[in-house]
Design a protein around this motif. Structure first.
Motif, PDB file in Angstrom:
ATOM      1  N   PRO A  31       0.832  -1.200   0.000  1.00 15.52           N
ATOM      2  CA  PRO A  31       0.000   0.000   0.000  1.00 15.52           C
ATOM      3  C   PRO A  31       0.871   1.257   0.000  1.00 15.52           C
ATOM      4  N   PRO A  32       0.342   2.355  -0.554  1.00 20.48           N
ATOM      5  CA  PRO A  32       1.091   3.606  -0.481  1.00 20.48           C
ATOM      6  C   PRO A  32       1.155   4.087   0.968  1.00 20.48           C
ATOM      7  N   LEU A  33       2.297   4.634   1.348  1.00 18.67           N
ATOM      8  CA  LEU A  33       2.496   5.132   2.713  1.00 18.67           C
ATOM      9  C   LEU A  33       3.051   6.546   2.655  1.00 18.67           C
ATOM     10  N   HIS A  34       2.734   7.330   3.668  1.00 17.22           N
ATOM     11  CA  HIS A  34       3.230   8.708   3.760  1.00 17.22           C
ATOM     12  C   HIS A  34       3.608   8.977   5.215  1.00 17.22           C
ATOM     13  N   TRP A  35       4.720   9.673   5.408  1.00 18.07           N
ATOM     14  CA  TRP A  35       5.097  10.023   6.781  1.00 18.07           C
ATOM     15  C   TRP A  35       5.524  11.480   6.832  1.00 18.07           C
ATOM     16  N   GLU A  36       5.420  12.026   8.049  1.00 16.25           N
ATOM     17  CA  GLU A  36       5.848  13.408   8.269  1.00 16.25           C
ATOM     18  C   GLU A  36       6.257  13.601   9.719  1.00 16.25           C
ATOM     19  N   ASN A  37       6.819  14.776   9.977  1.00 20.32           N
ATOM     20  CA  ASN A  37       7.297  15.159  11.314  1.00 20.32           C
ATOM     21  C   ASN A  37       8.470  14.299  11.790  1.00 20.32           C
ATOM     22  N   LEU A  38       9.476  14.138  10.920  1.00 18.93           N
ATOM     23  CA  LEU A  38      10.662  13.388  11.337  1.00 18.93           C
ATOM     24  C   LEU A  38      11.326  14.103  12.498  1.00 18.93           C
ATOM     25  N   PRO A  39      11.800  13.341  13.488  1.00 17.92           N
ATOM     26  CA  PRO A  39      12.473  13.975  14.622  1.00 17.92           C
ATOM     27  C   PRO A  39      13.826  14.549  14.219  1.00 17.92           C
ATOM     28  N   ALA A  40      14.256  15.555  14.957  1.00 20.52           N
ATOM     29  CA  ALA A  40      15.582  16.137  14.735  1.00 20.52           C
ATOM     30  C   ALA A  40      16.626  15.044  14.917  1.00 20.52           C
ATOM     31  N   GLY A  41      17.654  15.069  14.082  1.00 23.36           N
ATOM     32  CA  GLY A  41      18.724  14.081  14.215  1.00 23.36           C
ATOM     33  C   GLY A  41      18.491  12.807  13.433  1.00 23.36           C
ATOM     34  N   ALA A  42      17.334  12.682  12.795  1.00 17.93           N
ATOM     35  CA  ALA A  42      17.070  11.468  12.014  1.00 17.93           C
ATOM     36  C   ALA A  42      17.950  11.471  10.765  1.00 17.93           C
ATOM     37  N   LYS A  43      18.628  10.345  10.521  1.00 17.85           N
ATOM     38  CA  LYS A  43      19.502  10.235   9.343  1.00 17.85           C
ATOM     39  C   LYS A  43      19.010   9.167   8.356  1.00 17.85           C
ATOM     40  N   SER A  44      18.135   8.287   8.828  1.00 18.78           N
ATOM     41  CA  SER A  44      17.534   7.277   7.950  1.00 18.78           C
ATOM     42  C   SER A  44      16.279   6.750   8.629  1.00 18.78           C
ATOM     43  N   LEU A  45      15.500   5.995   7.843  1.00 17.30           N
ATOM     44  CA  LEU A  45      14.261   5.404   8.346  1.00 17.30           C
ATOM     45  C   LEU A  45      14.260   3.914   8.066  1.00 17.30           C
ATOM     46  N   ALA A  46      13.532   3.182   8.884  1.00 22.59           N
ATOM     47  CA  ALA A  46      13.336   1.754   8.672  1.00 22.59           C
ATOM     48  C   ALA A  46      11.845   1.470   8.791  1.00 22.59           C
ATOM     49  N   LEU A  47      11.369   0.500   8.027  1.00 19.71           N
ATOM     50  CA  LEU A  47       9.966   0.110   8.053  1.00 19.71           C
ATOM     51  C   LEU A  47       9.874  -1.398   8.200  1.00 19.71           C
ATOM     52  N   ILE A  48       9.076  -1.834   9.173  1.00 23.91           N
ATOM     53  CA  ILE A  48       8.820  -3.256   9.373  1.00 23.91           C
ATOM     54  C   ILE A  48       7.308  -3.447   9.365  1.00 23.91           C
ATOM     55  N   VAL A  49       6.834  -4.396   8.566  1.00 24.38           N
ATOM     56  CA  VAL A  49       5.407  -4.721   8.531  1.00 24.38           C
ATOM     57  C   VAL A  49       5.256  -6.105   9.141  1.00 24.38           C
TER      58      VAL A  49
END
Length: 168
Positions: A31-49
């Motif tokens: 499914p399409p996903l959207h995110w916002e409001n990344l915390p300060a200091g974030a350098k990458s993201l990970a997703l687990i379903v």
């Protein structure tokens, strides 16, 4: 106070059923996903379903993993409908799900109405190449690096398990 990290999908709301197109009974696409409001200091993201209700919500015995992604760039704010490796943002790495595949595996619960958690983690680092990690291996690699997390939960029950409604 900064707004908390948020994960949404234009196809289903938190706590509601996942449309059949995004399941093993349908087109089995992510499914399409959207995110916002990344915390300060974030350098990458990970997703687990993951599905914590396997095999039966009345007697769960394991968490079944449907998708593992990491090193999502912080400038990406979404994943498109039906995301596969060739359309994922540059730098993204895929782990191995419990189907033994790297691509998204949609819900296909054997019995009952299961919950599917799309868990997004903001990390203070870009992880090394973990060579197709499992969910557990990725969680271990992320320890001490999580600066924010959120989740979106959808539900699914196989349609052919439903009994036809009898008109009264």
């Amino acid at each position: 106070m900064p707004k908390p990290l948020e994960l949404t999908s234009p196809k289903f709301k938190d706590g509601t059923p996942i449309p059949i197109a995004y399941t093993g009974e349908g087109e089995d696409r992510a499914p399409p996903l959207h995110w916002e409001n990344l915390p300060a200091g974030a350098k990458s993201l990970a997703l687990i379903v993951e599905d914590p209700d396997a095999p039966d919500p009345a007697n769960p015995q394991r968490t079944f993993c449907h998708w593992v992604l990491y090193n999502l760039p912080v400038n990406a704010q979404s994943l498109p409908d039906g995301a596969t490796l060739d359309v994922l943002p540059e730098g993204v790495k895929l782990g191995r799900n419990d189907f033994g595949r790297q691509d998204y595996g949609g819900p296909m619960p054997p019995i009952g109405n299961h919950r599917y958690f799309f868990k997004l983690y903001a990390l203070d680092t870009v992880l090394p190449d973990l060579k197709q990690p499992t969910r557990t291996q990725l969680l271990q690699a992320m320890e001490g690096h999580i600066v924010g997390e959120t989740q979106l939960m959808g539900t699914y029950e196989k349609t052919h398990h439903r009994r036809a409604e009898h008109p009264h």
